[in-house]
Design a protein around this motif. Structure first.
Motif, PDB file in Angstrom:
ATOM      1  N   ASN A   1       0.850  -1.183   0.000  1.00  0.00           N
ATOM      2  CA  ASN A   1       0.000   0.000   0.000  1.00  0.00           C
ATOM      3  C   ASN A   1       0.889   1.237   0.000  1.00  0.00           C
ATOM      4  O   ASN A   1       2.123   1.126   0.008  1.00  0.00           O
ATOM      5  N   LEU A   2       0.300   2.425  -0.008  1.00  0.00           N
ATOM      6  CA  LEU A   2       1.085   3.653  -0.126  1.00  0.00           C
ATOM      7  C   LEU A   2       1.878   3.973   1.138  1.00  0.00           C
ATOM      8  O   LEU A   2       2.740   4.856   1.124  1.00  0.00           O
ATOM      9  N   LEU A   3       1.605   3.256   2.231  1.00  0.00           N
ATOM     10  CA  LEU A   3       2.389   3.416   3.465  1.00  0.00           C
ATOM     11  C   LEU A   3       3.608   2.497   3.470  1.00  0.00           C
ATOM     12  O   LEU A   3       4.400   2.517   4.418  1.00  0.00           O
ATOM     13  N   GLY A   4       3.756   1.713   2.393  1.00  0.00           N
ATOM     14  CA  GLY A   4       4.890   0.800   2.316  1.00  0.00           C
ATOM     15  C   GLY A   4       4.652  -0.535   2.974  1.00  0.00           C
ATOM     16  O   GLY A   4       5.568  -1.362   3.059  1.00  0.00           O
ATOM     17  N   GLN A   5       3.444  -0.793   3.437  1.00  0.00           N
ATOM     18  CA  GLN A   5       3.126  -2.060   4.096  1.00  0.00           C
ATOM     19  C   GLN A   5       2.904  -3.148   3.045  1.00  0.00           C
ATOM     20  O   GLN A   5       2.205  -2.928   2.058  1.00  0.00           O
TER      21      GLN A   5
ATOM     22  N   ALA B   1       2.412  -2.691  -7.180  1.00  0.00           N
ATOM     23  CA  ALA B   1       2.827  -4.077  -7.413  1.00  0.00           C
ATOM     24  C   ALA B   1       4.294  -4.072  -7.827  1.00  0.00           C
ATOM     25  O   ALA B   1       4.683  -3.317  -8.723  1.00  0.00           O
ATOM     26  N   GLU B   2       5.094  -4.886  -7.178  1.00  0.00           N
ATOM     27  CA  GLU B   2       6.517  -5.004  -7.506  1.00  0.00           C
ATOM     28  C   GLU B   2       6.785  -6.432  -7.972  1.00  0.00           C
ATOM     29  O   GLU B   2       6.599  -7.383  -7.216  1.00  0.00           O
ATOM     30  N   ILE B   3       7.224  -6.567  -9.225  1.00  0.00           N
ATOM     31  CA  ILE B   3       7.513  -7.882  -9.803  1.00  0.00           C
ATOM     32  C   ILE B   3       9.019  -8.010  -9.994  1.00  0.00           C
ATOM     33  O   ILE B   3       9.659  -7.127 -10.591  1.00  0.00           O
ATOM     34  N   THR B   4       9.606  -9.082  -9.483  1.00  0.00           N
ATOM     35  CA  THR B   4      11.052  -9.311  -9.556  1.00  0.00           C
ATOM     36  C   THR B   4      11.324 -10.590 -10.333  1.00  0.00           C
ATOM     37  O   THR B   4      10.682 -11.625 -10.077  1.00  0.00           O
ATOM     38  N   ASP B   5      12.264 -10.519 -11.301  1.00  0.00           N
ATOM     39  CA  ASP B   5      12.584 -11.731 -12.050  1.00  0.00           C
ATOM     40  C   ASP B   5      13.812 -12.418 -11.443  1.00  0.00           C
ATOM     41  O   ASP B   5      14.372 -11.963 -10.443  1.00  0.00           O
ATOM     42  N   LYS B   6      14.242 -13.532 -12.051  1.00  0.00           N
ATOM     43  CA  LYS B   6      15.322 -14.346 -11.493  1.00  0.00           C
ATOM     44  C   LYS B   6      16.659 -13.609 -11.439  1.00  0.00           C
ATOM     45  O   LYS B   6      17.533 -13.941 -10.647  1.00  0.00           O
ATOM     46  N   SER B   7      16.839 -12.582 -12.287  1.00  0.00           N
ATOM     47  CA  SER B   7      18.091 -11.812 -12.264  1.00  0.00           C
ATOM     48  C   SER B   7      17.979 -10.590 -11.357  1.00  0.00           C
ATOM     49  O   SER B   7      18.825  -9.703 -11.406  1.00  0.00           O
ATOM     50  N   ASN B   8      16.922 -10.555 -10.518  1.00  0.00           N
ATOM     51  CA  ASN B   8      16.685  -9.486  -9.544  1.00  0.00           C
ATOM     52  C   ASN B   8      16.361  -8.133 -10.191  1.00  0.00           C
ATOM     53  O   ASN B   8      16.471  -7.095  -9.534  1.00  0.00           O
TER      54      ASN B   8
END
Length: 451
Positions: A405-409, A434-441
């Motif tokens: 959320n916008l509070l970083g939670q 939404a934060e999406i991370t792939d295998k190479s970070n």
């Protein structure tokens, strides 16, 4: 003006004689002195859309200073403007109007000078929601039948303004959006969120000449002011150019929810319309805190008449030249550039209210070398309440998906993604990242709003 503390409509005069009155539906346009019909004299203080809360008054009904009233002119079309003379003691000092929560109230500038709309709103934000609604009747209107009226309400708040929609009944607005100064005698509606007192103060008054177009019933002429905020206006119209305009801008006083003074609810009942969609609200003006190219802004839509409709950005202010505004179709994942040219789409009456949104990028693309062969566009599907990973061939290349959320939670953390559609139905209404991370970070972030 007032006499013995109140005002009466029959105090009005022309430049040569007092106003005359008739009980007929139409005044005699050739009468001398000028004539009005008493059938169209009303005040309003009551629940929104409650027709019974229009209160009929007579020419001798006492009206307290600051309370607005409606009237219809003589019908004499030989003169461009009809001049009225207010005789009495000029209103001065603090003027109070008691109001109840949930009501809409027709009020008006009670002073013999222009009223600074920004100061008025700021002085009354503890009581009203900060939006001012001004009625404009189009010059072509020639009926007393409410459903056939040609006209509507323009909207003003601390962020900006939008003009009157072009309704299916026809007619054209000549005044545009309201400006910063409310002229003498101008009435307007406000919405009350907390019971209390609306106050007019001398400190809200401004010296603005009507001859310069600075305060004449929101004419299009306005004095030069400096506004550094990013804003734009989105127009939605049918094949006959009937439609409306909504506005969006960025102000550091705003947040993701409803902001008194900066967000304005729609005030016109339209058969076909778009609006900014936030929790349980339909807005014609919306303010967000700061510009972000990752923003995804929900755009609600109501369609009663199937046909072709055009979306177009018709005006911008301080919008970054390097950026583009796209209309996004959440069902087809199509993106339409509407900042340079409008897009016309065939839309039927069964269209989902959450089908469209406004974005500044064509999806969000993961730049991982492992995914370069099949770039991934990430978007939020409001209809299905899912985060969609479009074009992913191998879900094992996605290391994690985190929702904040916008509070970083952290609202959700997935270390194993087993579907291209990530269920977000558990989220309450609000703005998220939404934060999406792939295998190479390598990471991608998408800001979205859940209605």
């Amino acid at each position: 003006m007032h006499r013995n503390g109140n005002w009466q409509v029959n105090y009005l005069e022309t430049e040569t004689a007092p106003i005359g009155f008739t009980t007929s539906y139409d005044a005699n346009p050739l009468a001398s002195p000028m004539e009005w019909s008493t059938r169209w004299l009303y005040t309003f203080n009551g629940l929104a859309e409650a027709y019974a809360d229009w209160h009929a008054i007579s020419p001798t009904t006492p009206i307290i200073p600051g309370l607005g009233y409606t009237m219809k002119g003589s019908g004499n079309l030989s003169a461009v403007d009809q001049k009225y003379v207010f005789k009495g003691v000029a209103n001065d000092g603090d003027i109070f109007i008691n109001v109840l929560a949930g009501d809409e109230v027709l009020i008006g500038n009670p002073f013999p000078s222009a009223l600074d709309a920004i100061k008025f709103i700021n002085d009354n934000l503890s009581v009203i929601d900060g939006s001012l609604y001004f009625y404009e009747q189009f010059a072509s209107n020639d009926t007393h039948v409410l459903s056939q009226y040609q006209g509507g309400y323009a909207t003003y708040n601390l962020l900006g303004s939008v003009g009157v929609p072009m309704p299916v009944n026809g007619g054209v607005s000549s005044k545009g959006g309201p400006k910063d100064y409310i002229p003498v005698g101008q009435g307007f509606f406000v919405k009350v969120h907390t019971a209390g007192t609306i106050v007019f103060k001398n400190s809200q008054r401004a010296f603005k000449k009507e001859s310069l177009g600075e305060s004449v019933f929101y004419r299009t002429t306005e004095e030069t002011t400096t506004d550094t905020r990013i804003k734009y206006w989105l127009t939605f119209s049918d094949a006959d150019s009937n439609g409306s305009t909504i506005a969006l801008g960025y102000d550091t006083n705003a947040s993701g929810g409803f902001n008194n003074g900066y967000d304005s609810r729609t005030f016109n009942a339209l058969s076909n319309e778009i609006y900014w969609a936030i929790t349980d609200e339909e807005l014609c003006i919306q303010a967000l805190n700061s510009f972000d190219v990752l923003d995804e802004i929900p755009l609600g839509i109501h369609i009663a008449d199937s046909g072709t409709y055009t979306f177009e950005i018709t005006e911008t202010l301080n919008f970054p030249e390097s950026e583009t505004i796209y209309l996004k179709d959440n069902q087809t994942n199509m993106f339409y550039d509407i900042i340079d040219n409008g897009i016309t789409l065939n839309i039927n009456s069964s269209v989902d209210v959450s089908r469209y949104s406004i974005v500044y990028q064509k999806g969000q693309v993961l730049s991982s070398q492992d995914l370069e062969a099949n770039p991934v566009s990430v978007f939020y599907n409001m209809e299905k309440e899912t985060l969609v990973l479009h074009g992913v061939e191998d879900l094992n290349e996605i290391q994690s998906v985190n929702i904040y959320n916008l509070l970083g939670q952290n609202m959700q953390s997935l270390n194993h993604v087993n579907s291209k559609n990530v269920d977000l139905s558990f989220l309450s209404s609000g703005m998220y990242i939404a934060e999406i991370t792939d295998k190479s970070n390598k990471k991608i972030k998408l800001k979205f709003v859940k209605p």
